[in-house]
Scaffold this motif. Structure first.
Motif, PDB file in Angstrom:
ATOM      1  N   ALA A 144     -21.974  35.030  31.743  1.00  0.00           N
ATOM      2  CA  ALA A 144     -20.794  36.025  31.476  1.00  0.00           C
ATOM      3  C   ALA A 144     -19.686  35.978  32.515  1.00  0.00           C
ATOM      4  N   ARG A 145     -20.512  35.587  33.812  1.00  0.00           N
ATOM      5  CA  ARG A 145     -19.278  35.508  34.653  1.00  0.00           C
ATOM      6  C   ARG A 145     -18.434  34.195  34.876  1.00  0.00           C
ATOM      7  N   TRP A 146     -19.047  33.312  34.222  1.00  0.00           N
ATOM      8  CA  TRP A 146     -18.094  31.834  34.178  1.00  0.00           C
ATOM      9  C   TRP A 146     -17.815  31.341  32.676  1.00  0.00           C
ATOM     10  N   ARG A 147     -18.014  32.232  31.792  1.00  0.00           N
ATOM     11  CA  ARG A 147     -17.535  31.776  30.357  1.00  0.00           C
ATOM     12  C   ARG A 147     -15.923  31.422  30.423  1.00  0.00           C
ATOM     13  N   ASP A 148     -15.216  32.213  31.131  1.00  0.00           N
ATOM     14  CA  ASP A 148     -13.804  31.842  31.090  1.00  0.00           C
ATOM     15  C   ASP A 148     -13.605  31.571  32.729  1.00  0.00           C
ATOM     16  N   ILE A 149     -12.832  30.315  32.863  1.00  0.00           N
ATOM     17  CA  ILE A 149     -12.590  29.845  34.315  1.00  0.00           C
ATOM     18  C   ILE A 149     -11.193  29.746  34.431  1.00  0.00           C
ATOM     19  N   GLU A 150     -10.512  29.948  35.371  1.00  0.00           N
ATOM     20  CA  GLU A 150      -9.292  29.853  35.637  1.00  0.00           C
ATOM     21  C   GLU A 150      -9.391  28.759  37.087  1.00  0.00           C
ATOM     22  N   MET A 151      -8.916  27.734  36.700  1.00  0.00           N
ATOM     23  CA  MET A 151      -8.905  26.542  37.901  1.00  0.00           C
ATOM     24  C   MET A 151      -7.588  26.489  38.547  1.00  0.00           C
ATOM     25  N   THR A 152      -7.278  26.456  39.692  1.00  0.00           N
ATOM     26  CA  THR A 152      -6.136  26.329  40.359  1.00  0.00           C
ATOM     27  C   THR A 152      -6.517  24.723  41.040  1.00  0.00           C
ATOM     28  N   PHE A 153      -5.419  23.811  40.635  1.00  0.00           N
ATOM     29  CA  PHE A 153      -5.443  22.517  41.073  1.00  0.00           C
ATOM     30  C   PHE A 153      -4.322  22.562  42.047  1.00  0.00           C
ATOM     31  N   ASP A 154      -4.536  22.457  43.390  1.00  0.00           N
ATOM     32  CA  ASP A 154      -3.485  22.275  44.344  1.00  0.00           C
ATOM     33  C   ASP A 154      -3.854  20.906  45.217  1.00  0.00           C
ATOM     34  N   PRO A 155      -2.760  19.932  44.908  1.00  0.00           N
ATOM     35  CA  PRO A 155      -2.918  18.613  45.390  1.00  0.00           C
ATOM     36  C   PRO A 155      -1.931  18.349  46.573  1.00  0.00           C
ATOM     37  N   GLU A 156      -1.738  19.737  47.516  1.00  0.00           N
ATOM     38  CA  GLU A 156      -1.050  19.264  48.458  1.00  0.00           C
ATOM     39  C   GLU A 156      -1.665  18.590  49.478  1.00  0.00           C
ATOM     40  N   LYS A 157      -2.840  18.841  49.746  1.00  0.00           N
ATOM     41  CA  LYS A 157      -3.682  18.061  50.715  1.00  0.00           C
ATOM     42  C   LYS A 157      -3.861  16.593  50.584  1.00  0.00           C
ATOM     43  N   MET A 158      -3.703  16.221  49.266  1.00  0.00           N
ATOM     44  CA  MET A 158      -3.682  14.830  48.911  1.00  0.00           C
ATOM     45  C   MET A 158      -2.197  14.200  48.994  1.00  0.00           C
ATOM     46  N   ARG A 159      -1.300  15.042  49.175  1.00  0.00           N
ATOM     47  CA  ARG A 159       0.099  14.473  48.973  1.00  0.00           C
ATOM     48  C   ARG A 159       0.613  13.468  49.865  1.00  0.00           C
ATOM     49  N   THR A 160       1.034  12.460  49.249  1.00  0.00           N
ATOM     50  CA  THR A 160       1.664  11.160  50.064  1.00  0.00           C
ATOM     51  C   THR A 160       2.963  11.311  50.230  1.00  0.00           C
ATOM     52  N   ARG A 161       3.649  11.624  51.319  1.00  0.00           N
ATOM     53  CA  ARG A 161       4.907  11.621  51.466  1.00  0.00           C
ATOM     54  C   ARG A 161       5.536  10.297  51.367  1.00  0.00           C
TER      55      ARG A 161
END
Lengths: 371, 442
Positions: free
Chosen positions: A354-371
């Motif tokens: 019941a706790r993870w039936r609905d999941i909201e995932m925030t995908f933040d690629p900032e750390k992987m950013r290649t300037r």
């Protein structure tokens, strides 16, 4: 009242006495002794040492340091006419002159007069697609035809673009063997999260290992959750606290859930970390643009009880930091990650469904950013 | 009283500590801020030939599309030998399970037709295999059969754009200097080719040395420097007809390092007179010339910003060769390079966010990029001699000249991603230098 005054006066007197007399009985700590090695020097040697230093030897007596190996650097700096890359080794006396003209056969056609205004059709494109092998440095140059320049071809005719009718339903064939989906055909390529450019590469030291570091300890995995929940499990300390607080404030934090709404103990840090790592392993940002790598998206997904995601429920909830198009690319990559690594089920505790039936995932690629 | 206060504190503290747990009501929220960087596996089965005569085109177009994508370093083609199924009909449903099994994350299907007039029709679809859904609509391209490579490049551009979110660069050309002969007697000719080294065509003969060709913003004209008159002088050539004319002819001067303004109507270049070199701008319509710098030092290699408002150039006014930025209307240049070594040949990115340059330091040459204010300098390559960067139309890839050392050393063309990954040599027979990338072809 007077008792307090007496006590205060006595304390002040004691303090004053200690300040005045304490220094009399303290012994200064000895300075640390410095010890150094010495050697005896004779009077002659001492006189020689005090002589002014001899003048350095003439420069030409010392082998000059070798300059970097740039035998034919094409960018001699000072001369302005050399700023644009001058042709290979120009004569200093006549830098503007080109090298000796090619032989007569090569110079025979006059380019200015031989050029025609008519545009010749480009030769038929080569059908073979095999690219020619890179020519090694020592390979002889390809002989070029010494003829007047032919007119350059116009760019081939523009291609027309038309939309295609929508693709018919492309659901997988139900007759296809389901077990084939689990068989990877090839090992995934080596992945990295760091970029090392050619300029930053260390010199090749051959196959020898520079060091032999011990492998790092494996991070602690979340506690196994495959054990069936006890019929009447002892409440965790935090639950006891929650219950106490809920009772105190009259809240419903520990009210029994219906089985559909999120209820029961939340996922602990290890369980959340296990899910995060499982998704991260499949989130490939290698093909995202720079703008997409600066875009954060929030993706919602509904889960089955076996820990697999429902692909048709994966949706883009919001984004920030980039354009809608960039967010769409990040969302596509996130969706692929959820489906690929979720196909075998994410490591989630079934008793907390019941706790993870609905999941909201925030995908933040900032750390992987290649300037 | 004290007991009541302590109880209140305890309740408040516990309530604050429990807040995150209560916040988990509703969806479970997690943050994914780490991933992997690897090429995206893509399957490009041979396109379906709708006509027997189109069979070769169908296969070759698919190969060029796959080569374009794999050449970026962002994609990895799954070899045909690993395919579990063959696409025999463009309209039939896709068996996604077969493509999932080989871990193909993107699938490109296509069909090629050839009508009686020799006109190709190429249509394609791109699928997200694991989502079992198309990525964008299907598209159809038409063109003469002789343009089959261009059609393939356009398909690859579409695929690249839909997956990465930025425009492609495959349907473009490069003008360069083709070289032949030993170092002390090298012949140089202007040549033009597809971005991948195919379809090489010569624009000049070897009677005069040529240098530094530069495309116009529309790709139909080329500026270059020629020693035809005995001294360096800039010329303007129409690519289609190869007709050319000298610009700014004045006796006693040398002109070089030309480059178009973004509007295509103005040209910036260096003019050397009396031992001093400065930057000038020439209006191609009126022939009017305007001096942009006036200093006793050497100013050269100017390059416009994409918005046409600023110019970056190299100068040794500080005592060493460095990069400067100045407004196109004139004004005091602002130095932007402060690292060790010498900087030269700056080129502004088509995106406007970076400046590529050549750097010489400690006997090595580098191609690097920096922000337009000089920050975040990053060296991408290192070799005996790297120089002359030029940007791909999408600002993601840089092509440059790399020359090997020694008497047999020769220049060749390389590309590198702006991240420093995917260093590749351009497949080209013979020596080549001074590349200049065109914009995307229409």
């Amino acid at each position: 009242m007077r008792t307090g005054i007496y006590i205060s006066g006595a304390a002040h007197l004691l303090l004053i006495a200690w300040v005045m007399l304490a220094g009399l009985f303290s012994v200064p700590r000895p300075a640390p002794m410095q010890v150094s090695d010495v050697s005896l020097v004779s009077a002659e040697d001492f006189a020689a040492l005090n002589q002014p230093a001899a003048a350095p030897a003439p420069v030409d007596a010392v082998a000059p340091p070798e300059s970097p190996a740039l035998p034919s650097s094409p960018r001699p700096v000072p001369a302005p006419e050399d700023r644009p890359r001058t042709p290979a080794p120009p004569e200093p006396q006549a830098p503007a002159r080109p090298d000796d003209a090619p032989d007569a056969s090569g110079a025979q056609p006059v380019p200015g007069t031989q050029v025609t205004d008519t545009v010749t059709a480009p030769p038929a494109p080569e059908v073979s697609d095999a690219p020619p092998a890179p020519v090694p440095d020592s390979a002889p140059p390809r002989p070029a035809a010494r003829v007047a320049p032919t007119a350059a071809p116009r760019p081939p005719e523009d291609v027309a673009i038309a939309d295609l009718p929508p693709q018919p339903a492309t659901r997988p064939d139900p007759a296809a063997p389901a077990e084939a989906e689990e068989i990877p055909a090839a090992a995934p390529p080596e992945a990295t999260t760091e970029i090392v450019t050619e300029a930053e590469e260390r010199p090749d030291t051959g196959r020898a290992l520079a060091s032999s570091p011990r492998p790092r300890a494996r991070p602690a995995r979340p506690a196994p959750t495959d054990t069936p929940p006890a019929a009447d499990p002892a409440p965790a300390p935090e639950d006891q606290i929650a219950d106490a607080v809920a009772q105190a404030v009259g809240g419903e934090a520990s009210a029994p859930g219906s089985g559909l709404a999120a209820s029961g103990p939340p996922l602990n840090a290890g369980e959340r970390e296990g899910l995060r790592v499982a998704v991260s392993r499949c989130w490939n940002v290698g093909s995202l643009s720079s703008e997409a790598l600066a875009t954060t998206v929030v993706v919602g997904v509904e889960m089955e009880q076996d820990g697999t995601p429902r692909p048709d429920t994966i949706r883009l909830l919001s984004w920030s930091g980039g354009s809608e198009d960039a967010a769409r690319r990040v969302y596509d990559s996130a969706r692929r990650a959820i489906i690929r690594c979720g196909s075998a089920g994410f490591p989630l505790p079934p008793e907390k469904y019941a706790r993870w039936r609905d999941i909201e995932m925030t995908f933040d690629p900032e750390k992987m950013r290649t300037r | 009283m004290i007991a009541r206060i302590l109880t209140l504190f305890l309740v408040l503290a516990l309530g604050a500590g429990l807040a995150p747990a209560q916040a988990q009501d509703g969806p479970l929220r997690i943050v994914i801020d780490e991933g992997v960087i690897e090429p995206l596996p893509v399957a490009v089965p041979d396109f379906v030939a709708e006509d027997a005569r189109a069979a070769d085109y169908a296969r070759n177009i698919a190969r060029v599309v796959a080569a374009d994508l794999a050449g970026t370093g962002l994609f990895r083609e799954i070899p045909e030998e690993a395919h579990l199924t063959t696409v025999t009909s463009f309209a039939s449903p896709v068996q996604f399970s077969d493509w999932k099994a080989i871990n193909a994350q993107a699938l490109i299907t296509g069909a090629v037709g050839l009508d009686g007039s020799g006109r190709l029709t190429v249509k394609f679809r791109l699928f997200d295999v694991f989502a079992e859904a198309p990525l964008g609509d299907g598209l159809q391209f038409g063109g003469p059969a002789t343009s089959w490579r261009r059609v393939a490049h356009k398909v690859a551009d579409q695929v690249y754009s839909r997956i990465t979110g930025e425009s492609g660069y495959f349907d473009s050309r490069v003008v360069f200097v083709a070289e032949r002969g030993p170092k002390n007697a090298r012949q140089k000719r202007l040549a033009i080719m597809d971005y991948d080294g195919a379809n090489v065509q010569f624009l000049t003969d070897a009677s005069a040395l040529v240098l530094a060709p530069r495309f116009s913003p529309t790709g139909d004209r080329v500026l270059f420097t020629s020693y035809e008159s005995g001294f360096p002088r800039i010329y303007l050539m129409d690519v289609a007809s190869t007709r050319r004319r000298a610009l700014d002819e004045q006796s006693g001067t040398m002109t070089f390092a030309p480059r178009f303004a973004p509007d295509g109507q103005r040209v910036v270049f260096s003019l050397s007179q009396g031992g001093n070199t400065d930057i000038y701008m020439l209006d191609l319509r009126s022939g009017q010339r305007m001096r942009l710098t006036s200093a006793p030092s050497i100013e050269t290699a100017p390059s416009f910003a994409p918005d046409g408002q600023q110019i970056v150039f190299e100068s040794d006014r500080s005592g060493s060769q460095q990069l400067y930025v100045m407004p196109v209307t004139g004004g005091e240049p602002r130095r932007i390079s402060f690292g060790q070594g010498r900087y030269g040949t700056p080129v502004w990115s088509p995106r406007g966010d970076l400046i590529a340059f050549t750097k010489q330091n400690k006997g090595r040459f580098h191609i690097g990029v920096m922000r337009t204010d000089g920050s975040e300098e990053r060296l991408l390559t290192a070799s005996f001699l790297d120089e002359g960067p030029t940007w791909a139309p999408n600002g993601r890839v840089i092509m440059f000249t790399r020359e090997t050392s020694g008497a047999q050393g020769a220049p060749s063309l390389y590309t590198v991603d702006i991240t420093g990954r995917n260093l590749r040599q351009v497949s080209l027979q013979g020596a080549a230098s001074d590349p200049a990338w065109s914009p995307l072809l229409p």
